[in-house]
Motif scaffolding. Structure first.
Motif, PDB file in Angstrom:
ATOM      1  N   ALA A  75       0.825  -1.204   0.000  1.00 50.28           N
ATOM      2  CA  ALA A  75       0.000   0.000   0.000  1.00 50.28           C
ATOM      3  C   ALA A  75       0.854   1.247   0.000  1.00 50.28           C
ATOM      4  O   ALA A  75       0.531   2.251  -0.658  1.00 50.28           O
ATOM      5  N   THR A  76       1.961   1.228   0.749  1.00 49.04           N
ATOM      6  CA  THR A  76       2.850   2.390   0.781  1.00 49.04           C
ATOM      7  C   THR A  76       3.568   2.564  -0.547  1.00 49.04           C
ATOM      8  O   THR A  76       3.664   3.680  -1.085  1.00 49.04           O
ATOM      9  N   LEU A  77       4.093   1.473  -1.080  1.00 50.41           N
ATOM     10  CA  LEU A  77       4.864   1.556  -2.329  1.00 50.41           C
ATOM     11  C   LEU A  77       3.992   1.945  -3.512  1.00 50.41           C
ATOM     12  O   LEU A  77       4.403   2.757  -4.354  1.00 50.41           O
ATOM     13  N   ARG A  78       2.772   1.418  -3.577  1.00 52.25           N
ATOM     14  CA  ARG A  78       1.921   1.607  -4.756  1.00 52.25           C
ATOM     15  C   ARG A  78       0.768   2.572  -4.508  1.00 52.25           C
ATOM     16  O   ARG A  78      -0.085   2.742  -5.383  1.00 52.25           O
ATOM     17  N   SER A  79       0.702   3.195  -3.339  1.00 51.94           N
ATOM     18  CA  SER A  79      -0.381   4.142  -3.011  1.00 51.94           C
ATOM     19  C   SER A  79      -1.743   3.467  -3.128  1.00 51.94           C
ATOM     20  O   SER A  79      -2.672   3.987  -3.751  1.00 51.94           O
ATOM     21  N   LEU A  80      -1.854   2.276  -2.524  1.00 54.82           N
ATOM     22  CA  LEU A  80      -3.087   1.509  -2.596  1.00 54.82           C
ATOM     23  C   LEU A  80      -3.993   1.800  -1.413  1.00 54.82           C
ATOM     24  O   LEU A  80      -3.526   2.168  -0.329  1.00 54.82           O
ATOM     25  N   SER A  81      -5.283   1.612  -1.644  1.00 49.20           N
ATOM     26  CA  SER A  81      -6.268   1.788  -0.586  1.00 49.20           C
ATOM     27  C   SER A  81      -7.404   0.807  -0.824  1.00 49.20           C
ATOM     28  O   SER A  81      -7.951   0.728  -1.931  1.00 49.20           O
ATOM     29  N   HIS A  82      -7.748   0.063   0.217  1.00 54.12           N
ATOM     30  CA  HIS A  82      -8.816  -0.910   0.087  1.00 54.12           C
ATOM     31  C   HIS A  82     -10.149  -0.238  -0.175  1.00 54.12           C
ATOM     32  O   HIS A  82     -11.026  -0.787  -0.849  1.00 54.12           O
ATOM     33  N   GLU A  83     -10.301   0.970   0.329  1.00 54.04           N
ATOM     34  CA  GLU A  83     -11.558   1.693   0.160  1.00 54.04           C
ATOM     35  C   GLU A  83     -11.771   2.159  -1.278  1.00 54.04           C
ATOM     36  O   GLU A  83     -12.896   2.499  -1.674  1.00 54.04           O
ATOM     37  N   SER A  84     -10.719   2.206  -2.075  1.00 54.30           N
ATOM     38  CA  SER A  84     -10.843   2.711  -3.449  1.00 54.30           C
ATOM     39  C   SER A  84     -11.190   1.621  -4.456  1.00 54.30           C
ATOM     40  O   SER A  84     -11.234   1.887  -5.659  1.00 54.30           O
ATOM     41  N   ILE A  85     -11.419   0.379  -3.981  1.00 57.24           N
ATOM     42  CA  ILE A  85     -11.731  -0.707  -4.916  1.00 57.24           C
ATOM     43  C   ILE A  85     -13.004  -0.393  -5.691  1.00 57.24           C
ATOM     44  O   ILE A  85     -13.054  -0.536  -6.923  1.00 57.24           O
ATOM     45  N   ASN A  86     -14.034   0.025  -4.985  1.00 58.33           N
ATOM     46  CA  ASN A  86     -15.296   0.329  -5.668  1.00 58.33           C
ATOM     47  C   ASN A  86     -15.131   1.478  -6.652  1.00 58.33           C
ATOM     48  O   ASN A  86     -15.742   1.484  -7.721  1.00 58.33           O
ATOM     49  N   THR A  87     -14.309   2.448  -6.273  1.00 59.51           N
ATOM     50  CA  THR A  87     -14.048   3.566  -7.188  1.00 59.51           C
ATOM     51  C   THR A  87     -13.350   3.082  -8.449  1.00 59.51           C
ATOM     52  O   THR A  87     -13.692   3.497  -9.574  1.00 59.51           O
ATOM     53  N   ASP A  88     -12.357   2.214  -8.273  1.00 59.27           N
ATOM     54  CA  ASP A  88     -11.650   1.682  -9.440  1.00 59.27           C
ATOM     55  C   ASP A  88     -12.596   0.893 -10.342  1.00 59.27           C
ATOM     56  O   ASP A  88     -12.530   0.996 -11.582  1.00 59.27           O
ATOM     57  N   ILE A  89     -13.477   0.107  -9.739  1.00 59.38           N
ATOM     58  CA  ILE A  89     -14.436  -0.660 -10.536  1.00 59.38           C
ATOM     59  C   ILE A  89     -15.375   0.271 -11.281  1.00 59.38           C
ATOM     60  O   ILE A  89     -15.688   0.059 -12.472  1.00 59.38           O
ATOM     61  N   PHE A  90     -15.819   1.334 -10.608  1.00 57.30           N
ATOM     62  CA  PHE A  90     -16.703   2.291 -11.263  1.00 57.30           C
ATOM     63  C   PHE A  90     -16.011   2.971 -12.444  1.00 57.30           C
ATOM     64  O   PHE A  90     -16.610   3.140 -13.523  1.00 57.30           O
ATOM     65  N   ILE A  91     -14.751   3.352 -12.265  1.00 60.42           N
ATOM     66  CA  ILE A  91     -14.017   4.012 -13.356  1.00 60.42           C
ATOM     67  C   ILE A  91     -13.816   3.051 -14.523  1.00 60.42           C
ATOM     68  O   ILE A  91     -13.942   3.443 -15.698  1.00 60.42           O
ATOM     69  N   LEU A  92     -13.508   1.777 -14.229  1.00 61.32           N
ATOM     70  CA  LEU A  92     -13.378   0.791 -15.306  1.00 61.32           C
ATOM     71  C   LEU A  92     -14.685   0.650 -16.066  1.00 61.32           C
ATOM     72  O   LEU A  92     -14.703   0.576 -17.308  1.00 61.32           O
ATOM     73  N   SER A  93     -15.800   0.615 -15.345  1.00 60.36           N
ATOM     74  CA  SER A  93     -17.110   0.513 -15.999  1.00 60.36           C
ATOM     75  C   SER A  93     -17.377   1.736 -16.857  1.00 60.36           C
ATOM     76  O   SER A  93     -17.898   1.623 -17.985  1.00 60.36           O
ATOM     77  N   ALA A  94     -17.007   2.911 -16.346  1.00 62.65           N
ATOM     78  CA  ALA A  94     -17.207   4.138 -17.119  1.00 62.65           C
ATOM     79  C   ALA A  94     -16.350   4.133 -18.381  1.00 62.65           C
ATOM     80  O   ALA A  94     -16.794   4.591 -19.440  1.00 62.65           O
ATOM     81  N   MET A  95     -15.135   3.612 -18.284  1.00 64.69           N
ATOM     82  CA  MET A  95     -14.283   3.518 -19.468  1.00 64.69           C
ATOM     83  C   MET A  95     -14.874   2.564 -20.493  1.00 64.69           C
ATOM     84  O   MET A  95     -14.776   2.800 -21.708  1.00 64.69           O
ATOM     85  N   CYS A  96     -15.460   1.468 -20.033  1.00 65.14           N
ATOM     86  CA  CYS A  96     -16.134   0.553 -20.956  1.00 65.14           C
ATOM     87  C   CYS A  96     -17.224   1.290 -21.725  1.00 65.14           C
ATOM     88  O   CYS A  96     -17.320   1.166 -22.966  1.00 65.14           O
ATOM     89  N   MET A  97     -18.039   2.024 -21.004  1.00 72.89           N
ATOM     90  CA  MET A  97     -19.120   2.764 -21.641  1.00 72.89           C
ATOM     91  C   MET A  97     -18.581   3.824 -22.595  1.00 72.89           C
ATOM     92  O   MET A  97     -19.120   4.026 -23.684  1.00 72.89           O
ATOM     93  N   LEU A  98     -17.492   4.488 -22.195  1.00 66.81           N
ATOM     94  CA  LEU A  98     -16.913   5.533 -23.041  1.00 66.81           C
ATOM     95  C   LEU A  98     -16.382   4.955 -24.345  1.00 66.81           C
ATOM     96  O   LEU A  98     -16.681   5.460 -25.435  1.00 66.81           O
ATOM     97  N   PHE A  99     -15.587   3.892 -24.256  1.00 69.25           N
ATOM     98  CA  PHE A  99     -15.018   3.301 -25.466  1.00 69.25           C
ATOM     99  C   PHE A  99     -16.113   2.734 -26.367  1.00 69.25           C
ATOM    100  O   PHE A  99     -16.040   2.855 -27.598  1.00 69.25           O
ATOM    101  N   ALA A 100     -17.135   2.107 -25.773  1.00 69.57           N
ATOM    102  CA  ALA A 100     -18.228   1.566 -26.573  1.00 69.57           C
ATOM    103  C   ALA A 100     -18.996   2.692 -27.262  1.00 69.57           C
ATOM    104  O   ALA A 100     -19.332   2.595 -28.457  1.00 69.57           O
ATOM    105  N   SER A 101     -19.263   3.781 -26.534  1.00 74.83           N
ATOM    106  CA  SER A 101     -19.998   4.907 -27.121  1.00 74.83           C
ATOM    107  C   SER A 101     -19.201   5.543 -28.253  1.00 74.83           C
ATOM    108  O   SER A 101     -19.752   5.872 -29.315  1.00 74.83           O
TER     109      SER A 101
END
Length: 1388
Positions: A1345-1371
């Motif tokens: 977490a220190t080396l890579r600036s990771l946070s367990h709380e940001s998992i849902n955010t990362d999933i949401f951004i991936l989903s948004a990118m899917c929609m963006l590329f498809a659109s």
């Protein structure tokens, strides 16, 4: 015989009924006996057995599949290479006499043979054009002929080479082949799909085959008289080839004179074997091998002095008493012979047969000696008094034995050039191809420069810094460089696959050795890569020993290209090649030593690590960088660099390599280069073995077999129904020339038979009546097509000039009427047809009054139209039945029930005789054998009839079909017309029998004016009477075909002729026929005014919901049945999962090596799955683009549904593929599998990431005009992402490209998956905490977490951004597909 050209004819419909292709392959030495067949007899070439010589040096075998050439060479360059490889006699070896004859060409520095071939084939004007996109198919066929004409081939065999060509082109090519045969004294044997009378008359001899039996072999002029003696008389309106094909097909009863009985096949064979034609052939076959036989056509009065042998002493050869010998020639003999003769008469020639005034040949050397003497005496007296045209068959002794032996010695040589010379020639050719691929080279250079600049700026100033994190980044640069080089070379695989069929063709014709090809390719590749690296990657990397680094990357790139060359040699299709390439790249990268520490590699995989050349490339890179770049002692960095604390007496660079377990392999500097070179040599040897031993006959995809399904309950068995239907469709009446409508004899008899025969056809008719009674039939709206003063002008965007194509064309077509469009040039007929369909080409303007029952062009008008394009473009992964159902569901109105649609499709399948093929995938019918063209044309027609159009317009419906196929299609169209449809079709040089199927004909002049519109008549009598009545028109001979006469009169014949200065348009306008047509048009207008017009507001017949569902279902079938793509992808994912799982199997957290290796597992999983997904979708999107263009022109569905179906269709397959990767790989590696929720979360993230990269590949594919450009773009952008998602270079060291980090789907997937896999709540941990720790006591999760600036709380955010990118590329993919012009057909 030398200088002759022979036509091989047989029953149409495939090799099984004739044996044509089999015979030609035997003569070419391509057939050997095996367990399934027995080859008996022998093939002799002069006095030598075929086994004594190398057949491919003597014979050139050309089929339609071999009409391919290297697209990146010009016409002249292609022929120059063919000459160099196959021409035994070169200008430098000319004798003094030859130098004198070719003096002018030699002074100009030209090759006289090459120049005359270019001239005679009319290739001179395009000699500097590239073969690929710049020349037409006709010119490409000419190029194939020229390629062989330059060689030392004595026999050229053509197996349906000109299939699909129009008759004018066929005539030109056959005429050219005849000329070449005459000049070179070579022999040509040819089978053709479709012949005109003009083409037929070019041949010297005819061979008729039926079920492997010879029914006739002899002079072409004697074929018709021979069968006339047997009771078969050819009508004037029937082409000679049609007449002969009907006889050998068993349909000759229609030609039998009254009172005679048709002969059976066995009787025809017996008659032939009793004829003088057969006896003379047997005399030649069993006679003296020291003679050549020639044909000579001459006119009497040329001074031929003929004496019996008792008065003739011209040579020392013994003569028989009955021979007739030429003893003296007059000075006029130079005028005899010509192109119609295979040679000129010489003193000493023995006349063995003769014909006067086109009578059947009289053979002088067959039968008993007494009869021979009598015939010779008779011939002697006839020739003394002969008047008119004379044909001779003469024999001549071979005199120059030394030259003859030298020729045979040359043919016994396997190749013309030595190994060294052929390798040199091939190297020159490969370098020229490489230079010619300037677009690809520029793209690769651009790609290399961009990636090099990107890597240089991304790793800027990281080298030389004594910081462990930055040193890790420098080490990663070597991995990124080798990975980028391998991915850059992947684009070469399609180019290698494209050249492979050409290699097969040249290998079969003995152009060069396979070893020369491989060596030349390797040398040319070295040239390419030198240019590539010196111009591109010279800025990549920051190491001091630049040239050593350059040599290393060059070696890696050379090895990568060689591997892809090997893959192209052993892969059946491109999809298989891509799968193999992806798997090999995975192996190279996984076992490179970067993504897993050597101590963590399982024992069973260590051998593969040390065999991996990419591993040694990384070792060499690290040695270059760290041994020479970090020379400070570790003692200066104690407490700063952890590895220096362990090895304080070493230099920093050496301590780093020892710490990361790389020092032992880096001790020998030259070893990595030796291993790379050794593997390159091995790959080339394997390529040579593959090219020698493996030959893939086609590029067609493998297709699964579908089970039979029946739509209609209690429906009869498909094959039984088709058998009856097909027989019914192919039976022709004696009066086959009559127009096939109810009032005409042949169709009414067919209908009567259908009702009287009972069985399946009777059941079909009763079933149709029952449908009408219950209201399940689909009623046809009968309409009348009317067009007045139709004119079209084409605009040239470059010259700004306008050219009239059509001028004031007027006509009509009532229901149950067939209208043929004839004449004009190649553009005008098709343009007229498109205008009648309401598809006005965008490059011009149309002015006309066009209506169907009073409805002008628009949505309502388009629903009445069915347009059958010449190109048979269909979705290959749909069955024939599914193709029709798809069309019907989208084109039929909403008021039609599904049951009625399904029944309608079944009736169309039966009507067109497609029931046996209804459950076959369309792509499985694409081979070029048997009835393929006929079936493809039936499918194209059936697809349009599934929409139940009132008007069916067809572009060249019989193009490429043989006689049986033509009659089958025309009979089908007649039946369709009888049911109330209007049929309009373009025809190019049809036969009289073909044209007689139509009721009306509209004939255009060469300038696009109307020369005729009116009835055709039985046997084209009405047409013929009209043109015969024109004053000053050419005289009509009763032996001439009516269509041939009419086209010749208009100056549109196959053979150019002098055209009378008549204005046929004005003649028609002033004719009584035009007045009758005007009256008919007026009556049609009155009738239309009384009818009610129903206008439709909707553009599409089907609702949007149905459109979306059907297009999605079709795409799903495409993906499910595309074995190489879908199952190859799934298998590849399973292999990657198994490979990675076994490599990272249960690595423990006992030290920093284990933790790093486990995190790099996720890194490699994302790279392999993401990059492969983005690249694999590029060649697949648009594989059915031609089908989409046809459907868009037909207005079947909203265009947005096409890309939408691809976007939705990929989801289930990616879902399963990622499940395979996670289930197998993670299960073995123990990553992300601590609980079911953790597993599901990890799988979800990987699925979203894969979907995102797939949509990204779709977006780039729709944006780029060509797939090659899309592949380059995907490669560049994915390389950017791979380098900037925080693993190769951590976020704190990324300066310029931080925006790329935050817009990187790899980054969000990596962070989410790492957090899911390694998170452990360490805050509430006590003494019994189970969170994994490192040896120093720190928690693994906290360190990551220190080396890579990771946070367990940001998992849902990362999933949401991936989903948004899917929609963006498809659109964006949807937008690009709709907006970009290259995604639309060029002409709507």
């Amino acid at each position: 015989m030398p200088g002759s050209i022979t036509l091989l004819l047989g029953p149409p419909g495939g090799d099984a009924s004739s044996g044509k292709s089999t015979l030609l392959e035997i003569l070419a030495g391509r057939v050997n006996g095996n367990s399934n067949s027995i080859l008996e007899g022998g093939v002799m070439y002069n006095d030598r057995n075929a086994s004594d010589i190398c057949l491919s040096r003597l014979i050139a075998y050309i089929s339609n599949q071999l009409n391919i050439h290297i697209s990146f060479l010009t016409v002249r360059e292609t022929l120059e290479f063919a000459r160099d490889f196959t021409q035994g006699l070169r200008p430098e070896n000319f004798t003094p006499q030859m130098r004198k004859f070719f003096a002018h060409a030699l002074v100009e520095g030209q090759d006289p043979f090459l120049e005359y071939v270019l001239e005679i084939l009319n290739l001179k004007q395009i000699e500097n054009k590239l073969v690929g996109e710049e020349i037409s198919n006709i010119d490409r066929q000419k190029l194939t002929t020229a390629e062989l004409a330059l060689g030392t081939f004595s026999v050229m065999i053509y197996d349906q080479l000109f299939s699909g060509s129009d008759l004018v082109t066929t005539y030109d090519l056959v005429d050219t082949i005849r000329t070449i045969s005459r000049i070179q004294q070579s022999s040509a044997i040819m089978s053709l799909t479709r012949l005109s009378q003009e083409v037929f008359d070019l041949f010297d001899r005819i061979i008729l085959l039926s079920y492997g039996q010879v029914l006739f072999q002899g002079p072409r002029q004697d074929a018709i008289p021979y069968f006339a003696k047997l009771g078969y008389v050819k009508p004037s309106y029937v082409e000679s080839s049609e007449f002969l094909e009907d006889i050998v097909a068993g349909d000759g009863s229609q030609y039998v004179v009254p009172g005679e009985t048709p002969l059976t096949l066995e009787e025809l064979v017996e008659c032939y074997r009793a004829s003088d034609h057969y006896k003379d052939i047997m005399r030649i076959v069993t006679g003296d091998d020291g003679k050549h036989t020639y044909w000579v056509e001459s006119e009497p009065g040329l001074g031929l002095s003929l004496n019996t042998p008792s008065h003739c002493v011209v040579d020392k050869q013994p003569r028989r008493e009955t021979e007739l010998v030429v003893s003296k020639l007059s000075t006029k003999v130079g005028h005899s012979g010509g192109i119609e003769s295979t040679a000129r008469v010489q003193v000493g020639d023995m006349i063995t047969a003769m014909s006067v005034n086109n009578e059947e040949m009289l053979y002088l050397s067959v039968g008993p000696q007494k009869i021979q003497h009598k015939q010779s005496s008779h011939a002697y007296s006839v020739l003394k008094q002969a008047q008119g045209h004379i044909r001779f068959q003469v024999e001549r002794y071979k005199e120059k034995d030394d030259e003859y032996q030298a020729q045979w010695k040359q043919f016994q040589m396997p190749f013309v050039q030595t190994w060294w010379h052929s390798t040199k020639t091939l190297t020159y050719r490969q370098i020229k191809i490489t230079k010619r691929l300037h677009a690809i080279i520029k793209l690769r250079l651009f790609q290399a420069i961009v990636l090099g600049m990107f890597a240089g700026t991304l790793f800027y100033k990281l080298g030389g810094q004594y910081n462990q994190q930055q040193m890790n980044s420098v080490r990663a640069l070597g991995f990124v460089s080798t990975m980028s080089i391998l991915l850059l070379n992947l684009v070469q695989l399609p180019l290698y696959m494209l050249q492979r069929p050409i290699f097969y063709k040249h290998r079969a014709q003995r152009f060069f050795r396979a070893s020369s090809y491989v060596v030349a390719h390797s040398i040319a590749l070295a040239y390419t890569l030198c240019v590539y690296f010196l111009a591109g990657l010279s800025t990549a990397g920051d190491g001091e020993p630049f040239f050593e680094y350059l040599i290393l990357l060059f070696s890696v790139a050379y090895f990568g290209s060689t591997v892809f060359f090997l893959i192209s040699a052993i892969s059946s299709v491109l999809e298989v090649g891509n799968a193999l390439a992806g798997l090999l790249i995975s192996v190279f990268l996984l076992f490179s030593g970067f993504v897993i520490y050597p101590s963590n590699i399982p024992t069973y995989w260590k051998w593969l690590t040390y065999m991996n050349p990419i591993h040694w490339a990384n070792i060499s890179f690290c040695r270059i960088q760290f041994y020479k770049g970090y020379t400070d002692p570790c003692s200066k960095y104690l407490g700063q660099l952890s590895f220096c604390d362990k090895f304080p007496s070493m230099t920093v660079g050496k301590a780093y390599l020892v710490f990361y377990e790389l020092s032992e392999d880096a001790k020998v500097p030259w070893l990595p280069y030796a291993i790379l070179l050794g593997w390159t040599v091995i790959a080339n040897l394997l390529t040579l073995l593959g090219l020698k031993k493996i030959e893939f006959m086609g590029m067609s995809q493998s297709l699964p077999h579908l089970k039979k399904t029946h739509i209609i309950r209690n429906y009869k068995e498909d094959r039984d129904s088709e058998f009856q239907s097909y027989n019914s469709n192919n039976e022709h009446s004696d009066n086959f020339g009559a127009s096939p409508h109810p009032e005409k004899q042949n169709l009414s008899s067919n209908n009567d038979r259908m009702k009287d025969n009972g069985g399946v056809e009777k059941w079909i008719e009763e079933f149709r009546i029952d449908l009408e009674r219950h209201g399940l039939d689909i009623p046809l709206k009968q309409v009348t097509l009317l067009f007045e003063d139709l004119s079209f002008t084409r605009y040239d965007g470059e010259t700004k000039e306008s050219t009239p194509v059509l001028n004031n064309i007027t006509g009509y077509a009532r229901p149950k009427t067939m209208l043929a469009l004839l004449g004009g040039d190649k553009i005008s007929k098709v343009t007229l047809l498109k205008c009648l369909a309401g598809r006005v080409p965008v490059s011009g303007s149309l002015s006309s009054s066009l209506q169907a029952n009073g409805l002008g062009t628009g949505a309502t008008f388009s629903r009445l139209i069915g347009y059958v394009e010449k190109l048979d473009a269909h979705q290959p992964y749909l069955s024939v039945r599914e193709s029709l159902q798809f069309r019907g569901a989208l084109r039929l109105g909403q008021d039609i029930s599904p049951t009625s649609r399904h029944i309608h499709v079944e009736l169309v399948l039966n009507q067109l005789g497609l029931l046996p093929y209804s459950n076959e995938l369309v792509g499985s019918l694409r081979d070029a054998t048997g009835k393929t063209f006929e079936i493809a044309k039936k499918i194209t027609i059936a697809v349009e009839l599934a929409a139940n159009p009132s008007i069916l317009l067809l572009e060249e419906p019989i193009s490429g079909l043989d006689t049986t196929g033509t009659l089958t299609i025309l009979n089908i169209l007649s039946q369709v017309s009888n049911s109330g449809h209007v049929i309009v079709a373009t025809l190019t040089h049809p036969s009289a029998r073909t044209l007689s199927f139509f009721d009306l004909a509209l004939i255009l002049t060469g300038e696009g004016h109307q020369a005729y519109f009116g009835p055709v008549g039985s046997n084209c009598n009405n047409l013929l009477d009209y043109f015969k009545s024109i004053p000053h028109a050419p005289h009509y001979s009763r032996r001439e075909s009516p269509v041939r006469f009419i086209m010749g009169t208009l100056g549109l014949g196959i053979k150019t002729s002098i055209v009378p200065p008549l204005n046929f348009s004005e003649i028609y306008q002033a004719s009584s026929l035009q007045e009758i047509n005007n009256e008919e048009i007026c009556s049609i207008k009155k009738m239309i005014k009384k009818r009610r017009r129903n206008y439709l507001s909707s553009t599409y017949p089907a609702p949007y919901s149905r459109q979306a569902i059907l297009v999605l279902l079709r795409t799903q079938r495409f993906l499910w049945r595309n074995v190489q793509y879908t199952y190859g992808r799934l298998t590849g994912c399973m292999m990657i999962g198994l490979l990675m799982g076994s490599l990272y199997f249960q690595i423990e957290y006992k030290d920093i090596y284990g933790v790093t290796s486990r995190t790099l597992y996720i890194y490699m999983q994302l790279i392999l799955i993401g990059v492969i997904s983005a690249n694999n979708v590029v060649p697949q999107i648009g594989t059915d683009r031609l089908v989409y263009f046809r459907e868009k022109r037909a207005g079947m569905y909203l265009p947005i549904f096409y890309p939408l179906s691809w976007a939705v269709g990929e989801i289930p397959y990616l879902f399963i593929a990622t499940l395979a990767v996670v289930g197998i790989g993670n299960g073995m590696a123990g990553t992300g599998t601590q609980s079911p929720s953790e597993f599901m979360m990890y799988w979800t993230v990987l699925f979203l990431f894969t979907l995102c990269l797939t949509y990204f590949g779709m977006m780039i594919t729709f944006l780029a005009p060509v797939p090659t450009l899309a592949a380059f773009a995907v490669s560049i952008l994915t390389s950017f992402w791979v380098s900037t998602f925080g693993v190769v270079v951590v976020l704190s060291d990324i300066k310029t490209y931080r925006w790329m980090y935050w817009s990187n789907p790899f980054q969000y997937a990596m962070n989410a998956m790492t957090s899911i896999s390694f998170y452990c709540n360490t805050k509430g941990c006590g003494s019994e905490c189970r969170c994994p720790r490192l040896p120093d006591g720190s928690y693994v999760w906290e360190r990551l977490a220190t080396l890579r600036s990771l946070s367990h709380e940001s998992i849902n955010t990362d999933i949401f951004i991936l989903s948004a990118m899917c929609m963006l590329f498809a659109s964006l993919a949807f937008v690009f597909f709709v907006v970009m012009k290259h995604n639309s057909p060029s002409h709507i």
